[in-house]
Motif scaffolding. Structure first.
Motif, PDB file in Angstrom:
ATOM      1  N   TYR A   1       0.850  -1.198   0.000  1.00  0.00           N
ATOM      2  CA  TYR A   1       0.000   0.000   0.000  1.00  0.00           C
ATOM      3  C   TYR A   1       0.880   1.240   0.000  1.00  0.00           C
ATOM      4  O   TYR A   1       1.966   1.252   0.594  1.00  0.00           O
ATOM      5  CB  TYR A   1      -0.888   0.010   1.240  1.00  0.00           C
ATOM      6  N   ILE A   2       0.410   2.304  -0.665  1.00  0.00           N
ATOM      7  CA  ILE A   2       1.018   3.625  -0.507  1.00  0.00           C
ATOM      8  C   ILE A   2      -0.117   4.640  -0.388  1.00  0.00           C
ATOM      9  O   ILE A   2      -1.193   4.463  -0.957  1.00  0.00           O
ATOM     10  CB  ILE A   2       1.960   4.003  -1.676  1.00  0.00           C
ATOM     11  N   ASP A   3       0.148   5.710   0.356  1.00  0.00           N
ATOM     12  CA  ASP A   3      -0.900   6.683   0.657  1.00  0.00           C
ATOM     13  C   ASP A   3      -0.896   7.829  -0.357  1.00  0.00           C
ATOM     14  O   ASP A   3      -0.606   8.976  -0.039  1.00  0.00           O
ATOM     15  CB  ASP A   3      -0.720   7.223   2.073  1.00  0.00           C
ATOM     16  N   VAL A   4      -1.250   7.503  -1.608  1.00  0.00           N
ATOM     17  CA  VAL A   4      -1.325   8.541  -2.628  1.00  0.00           C
ATOM     18  C   VAL A   4      -2.404   8.148  -3.638  1.00  0.00           C
ATOM     19  O   VAL A   4      -2.598   6.966  -3.933  1.00  0.00           O
ATOM     20  CB  VAL A   4       0.053   8.728  -3.320  1.00  0.00           C
ATOM     21  N   ASP A   5      -3.103   9.157  -4.126  1.00  0.00           N
ATOM     22  CA  ASP A   5      -4.164   8.929  -5.104  1.00  0.00           C
ATOM     23  C   ASP A   5      -3.544   8.708  -6.491  1.00  0.00           C
ATOM     24  O   ASP A   5      -2.610   9.437  -6.876  1.00  0.00           O
ATOM     25  CB  ASP A   5      -5.086  10.152  -5.140  1.00  0.00           C
ATOM     26  N   PRO A   6      -4.025   7.722  -7.253  1.00  0.00           N
ATOM     27  CA  PRO A   6      -3.424   7.441  -8.569  1.00  0.00           C
ATOM     28  C   PRO A   6      -3.525   8.608  -9.544  1.00  0.00           C
ATOM     29  O   PRO A   6      -2.598   8.825 -10.336  1.00  0.00           O
ATOM     30  CB  PRO A   6      -4.194   6.216  -9.069  1.00  0.00           C
ATOM     31  N   ASP A   7      -4.621   9.347  -9.525  1.00  0.00           N
ATOM     32  CA  ASP A   7      -4.733  10.511 -10.406  1.00  0.00           C
ATOM     33  C   ASP A   7      -3.751  11.610  -9.977  1.00  0.00           C
ATOM     34  O   ASP A   7      -3.115  12.260 -10.811  1.00  0.00           O
ATOM     35  CB  ASP A   7      -6.154  11.072 -10.384  1.00  0.00           C
ATOM     36  N   PHE A   8      -3.625  11.778  -8.659  1.00  0.00           N
ATOM     37  CA  PHE A   8      -2.744  12.827  -8.157  1.00  0.00           C
ATOM     38  C   PHE A   8      -1.285  12.579  -8.551  1.00  0.00           C
ATOM     39  O   PHE A   8      -0.581  13.492  -8.984  1.00  0.00           O
ATOM     40  CB  PHE A   8      -2.844  12.926  -6.630  1.00  0.00           C
ATOM     41  N   ILE A   9      -0.820  11.357  -8.407  1.00  0.00           N
ATOM     42  CA  ILE A   9       0.603  11.091  -8.639  1.00  0.00           C
ATOM     43  C   ILE A   9       0.960  11.232 -10.116  1.00  0.00           C
ATOM     44  O   ILE A   9       2.082  11.632 -10.458  1.00  0.00           O
ATOM     45  CB  ILE A   9       1.011   9.701  -8.090  1.00  0.00           C
ATOM     46  N   VAL A  10       0.013  10.939 -11.019  1.00  0.00           N
ATOM     47  CA  VAL A  10       0.281  11.187 -12.439  1.00  0.00           C
ATOM     48  C   VAL A  10       0.375  12.682 -12.695  1.00  0.00           C
ATOM     49  O   VAL A  10       1.278  13.152 -13.397  1.00  0.00           O
ATOM     50  CB  VAL A  10      -0.802  10.546 -13.328  1.00  0.00           C
ATOM     51  N   ASN A  11      -0.544  13.441 -12.101  1.00  0.00           N
ATOM     52  CA  ASN A  11      -0.524  14.897 -12.272  1.00  0.00           C
ATOM     53  C   ASN A  11       0.731  15.498 -11.649  1.00  0.00           C
ATOM     54  O   ASN A  11       1.318  16.441 -12.198  1.00  0.00           O
ATOM     55  CB  ASN A  11      -1.769  15.518 -11.644  1.00  0.00           C
ATOM     56  N   TYR A  12       1.169  14.945 -10.521  1.00  0.00           N
ATOM     57  CA  TYR A  12       2.381  15.433  -9.856  1.00  0.00           C
ATOM     58  C   TYR A  12       3.596  15.224 -10.759  1.00  0.00           C
ATOM     59  O   TYR A  12       4.465  16.103 -10.875  1.00  0.00           O
ATOM     60  CB  TYR A  12       2.572  14.709  -8.527  1.00  0.00           C
ATOM     61  N   GLN A  13       3.667  14.079 -11.419  1.00  0.00           N
ATOM     62  CA  GLN A  13       4.775  13.830 -12.346  1.00  0.00           C
ATOM     63  C   GLN A  13       4.774  14.872 -13.469  1.00  0.00           C
ATOM     64  O   GLN A  13       5.831  15.347 -13.895  1.00  0.00           O
ATOM     65  CB  GLN A  13       4.652  12.421 -12.949  1.00  0.00           C
ATOM     66  N   LYS A  14       3.594  15.204 -13.925  1.00  0.00           N
ATOM     67  CA  LYS A  14       3.463  16.205 -14.990  1.00  0.00           C
ATOM     68  C   LYS A  14       3.941  17.576 -14.495  1.00  0.00           C
ATOM     69  O   LYS A  14       4.689  18.267 -15.191  1.00  0.00           O
ATOM     70  CB  LYS A  14       2.005  16.269 -15.438  1.00  0.00           C
ATOM     71  N   LEU A  15       3.542  17.948 -13.277  1.00  0.00           N
ATOM     72  CA  LEU A  15       3.869  19.264 -12.747  1.00  0.00           C
ATOM     73  C   LEU A  15       5.362  19.442 -12.466  1.00  0.00           C
ATOM     74  O   LEU A  15       5.897  20.540 -12.633  1.00  0.00           O
ATOM     75  CB  LEU A  15       3.061  19.527 -11.473  1.00  0.00           C
ATOM     76  N   ILE A  16       6.032  18.382 -12.025  1.00  0.00           N
ATOM     77  CA  ILE A  16       7.461  18.515 -11.722  1.00  0.00           C
ATOM     78  C   ILE A  16       8.328  18.380 -12.984  1.00  0.00           C
ATOM     79  O   ILE A  16       9.555  18.456 -12.904  1.00  0.00           O
ATOM     80  CB  ILE A  16       7.924  17.505 -10.653  1.00  0.00           C
ATOM     81  N   GLY A  17       7.688  18.190 -14.129  1.00  0.00           N
ATOM     82  CA  GLY A  17       8.413  18.242 -15.393  1.00  0.00           C
ATOM     83  C   GLY A  17       9.021  16.935 -15.846  1.00  0.00           C
ATOM     84  O   GLY A  17       9.992  16.928 -16.607  1.00  0.00           O
ATOM     85  N   SER A  18       8.437  15.821 -15.427  1.00  0.00           N
ATOM     86  CA  SER A  18       8.941  14.530 -15.889  1.00  0.00           C
ATOM     87  C   SER A  18       8.754  14.420 -17.403  1.00  0.00           C
ATOM     88  O   SER A  18       7.734  14.836 -17.954  1.00  0.00           O
ATOM     89  CB  SER A  18       8.185  13.396 -15.184  1.00  0.00           C
ATOM     90  N   ASP A  19       9.736  13.860 -18.061  1.00  0.00           N
ATOM     91  CA  ASP A  19       9.625  13.644 -19.514  1.00  0.00           C
ATOM     92  C   ASP A  19       8.788  12.410 -19.830  1.00  0.00           C
ATOM     93  O   ASP A  19       8.048  12.393 -20.809  1.00  0.00           O
ATOM     94  CB  ASP A  19      11.025  13.483 -20.122  1.00  0.00           C
TER      95      ASP A  19
END
Length: 529
Positions: free
Chosen positions: A99-117
């Protein structure tokens, strides 16, 4: 997303993935970077190792930096790397801890915001020891999350983050097929086979071949494929041959922490190295073993990690060059001899030779002969299998007779002195070339028409010891019999050879083939009228 394919060999290819921060040449390995701790400065990845791509964990970055990662210049500012960066979403932590305490939609959006390629959706990994009911749920939930991610983040923007869809199913090939087909319909940029780490840790390469082949066969060939957790050079050529383009691994540091020293053929413990390092990488060539053993532990780990990464990246470059030269099968067979389980995986490729052939070029501008090490080489090399199928289906002749001669050691076959003598006798008897098909029976290619014996690869090969017995012998017999029946010859004559088992000739004779010996050569034309 633009993925440009430049060259092929087997089902492997050299390609280019275009990202916001540059081009990734594939096959490529992305070293795993822990943003909190690295065995050597992060600048080394660009300065010394010249990697096209690195991968880090967006979940770990979120837990430790949160929104401050944006203040540090995003993922590239945080790591101090200007090349393309791929981020994982935390699925490995789910596999390890449940288990991890993060929402699946949030973590994809977070990757986008921090500039992941290149970002990865948060899938549910399928553990090897899970029940099939549990794996079915993980596949279903992963598909649901992929649908949401495709709707939310797959906008038509050339500058956007590329998105990876993992394929789940554990060792269940039917579920892998369902997962792959569902993901393929969503047109993601990159696809990845998830959760193979436990399989690779157990050296279960046969199962891995099944998993990789089924996933790859159900994803469009125009899409790059990633294999999570694959980082030992011993098996990279196998994965590339099956159509995998990207790899990531922390093996370089994980092995180093246990002072394990990676080589292309396997792994050594540094304590077993007595006199000198068996390597000329920049690390090993700059220090002797005695000086190394006197270093503090953390410094030893750092140097081993650097050595390990040099070796893994060297293997990737070697694979790319093998693809260019058309010698990937040769490299794959050499690596397969390094471990019995890996050799069993090579034999397993026989089941998927059609997949290997799908992209394998018929020939290349620069031709390299093929190496045939043993009988298994004849079953897994698509160039050999393709030729057998072509001759069986496409060789047509109206000549009423056929003469089968043993394939000589001299190539091309028609240049052999004994062959030239037989052809002269047939011509003097007035039956060649008008009435007789002359074919060579071969333990590699089965049947080779005289007119084609210069064709690639019929003269461009080197063979090891190939024993004709058992299954191999019966397959050759069945092949020749089918070939003969399809062409309705009035008579087929075969010249007996001491190099072939007597059973071969007995079986053909039982099916109407006439056996002749060397003593019959001078009057052989008489059997063709």
């Amino acid at each position: 997303m633009t993925f440009e394919i430049l060259d092929h060999d087997l089902h492997g290819r050299i390609g280019r993935i275009y990202t916001r921060h540059g081009v990734v040449e594939t096959p490529a390995l992305a070293p795993v970077i822990n943003p909190l701790k690295s065995p050597f400065p992060l600048e080394y990845f660009e300065k010394y190792f010249k990697v096209d791509l690195v991968i880090t964990n967006a979940y770990i970055i979120w837990r430790n930096y949160g929104w401050k990662a944006l203040e540090k210049g995003g993922i590239h500012g945080l790591l101090g790397i200007s090349r393309p960066i791929m981020t994982d979403s935390g699925a490995y932590q789910i596999l390890e801890y449940g288990y991890i305490d993060v929402d699946p939609d949030f973590i994809v959006n977070y990757q986008k915001l921090i500039g992941s390629d290149i970002g990865v959706i948060l899938d549910i990994p399928s553990g090897v020891r899970e029940t099939k009911y549990s794996v079915k749920w993980s596949v279903k939930e992963t598909i649901r999350r992929e649908v949401r991610a495709s709707l939310l983040y797959m906008e038509e923007d050339k500058e956007r983050m590329l998105l990876v869809a993992p394929i789940q199913g554990g060792v269940n090939l039917d579920l892998i097929r369902i997962s792959a087909r569902s993901a393929a319909r969503l047109n993601f940029d990159i696809y990845a086979l998830g959760s193979p780490t436990q399989i690779m840790e157990n050296y279960d390469f046969e199962t891995l071949v099944d998993m990789m082949a089924v996933a790859r066969a159900n994803i469009p060939i125009s899409k790059p494929m990633h294999l999570f957790g694959a980082g030992h050079p011993i098996m990279l050529s196998l994965a590339v041959a099956l159509g995998y383009d990207l790899f990531d691994s922390a093996s370089y540091i994980l092995y180093a922490r246990n002072e394990r020293y990676i080589l292309p053929e396997g792994t050594l413990r540094v304590s077993e190295i007595r006199r000198e390092f068996p390597c000329e990488c920049p690390v090993c060539s700059s220090i002797d073993i005695e000086t190394f053993n006197n270093l503090p532990k953390e410094e030893r780990i750092s140097k081993i990690a650097q050595h390990n990464l040099y070796i893994i990246l060297r293997e990737i470059r070697l694979i790319r060059e093998a693809i260019r030269e058309g010698t990937l099968m040769r490299l794959l067979e050499l690596r397969s001899k390094a471990h019995p389980y890996l050799y069993r995986a090579l034999v397993k490729l026989r089941k998927y030779v059609k997949l290997l052939e799908r992209s394998d070029p018929i020939t290349k501008p620069s031709i390299h002969g093929i190496f045939i090490f043993d009988v298994n080489s004849t079953y897994v090399n698509p160039k050999i299998v393709r030729y057998r199928e072509w001759i069986k289906k496409r060789f047509f002749s109206e000549r009423p007779y056929a003469l089968l001669l043993p394939a000589p050691k001299i190539r091309p076959y028609h240049s052999d002195k004994k062959v030239r003598e037989i052809i002269r006798i047939l011509k003097n008897g007035g039956v060649y070339p008008r009435n007789v098909d002359v074919l060579f029976y071969s333990k590699i290619f089965y049947l080779v028409p005289l007119e084609l014996c210069e064709m690639y690869p019929l003269s461009q090969f080197e063979e090891g010891f190939i024993k004709i017995e058992g299954e191999n012998l019966m397959e050759i017999i069945k092949y020749i019999i089918k070939f003969i029946k399809k062409r309705s010859y009035k008579r087929v004559v075969i010249l007996q050879s001491e190099d072939w088992p007597l059973k071969f000739f007995k079986e053909l004779e039982r099916r109407g083939v006439m056996i002749v010996t060397r003593e019959d050569i001078k009057r052989i034309y008489q059997y063709m009228t």
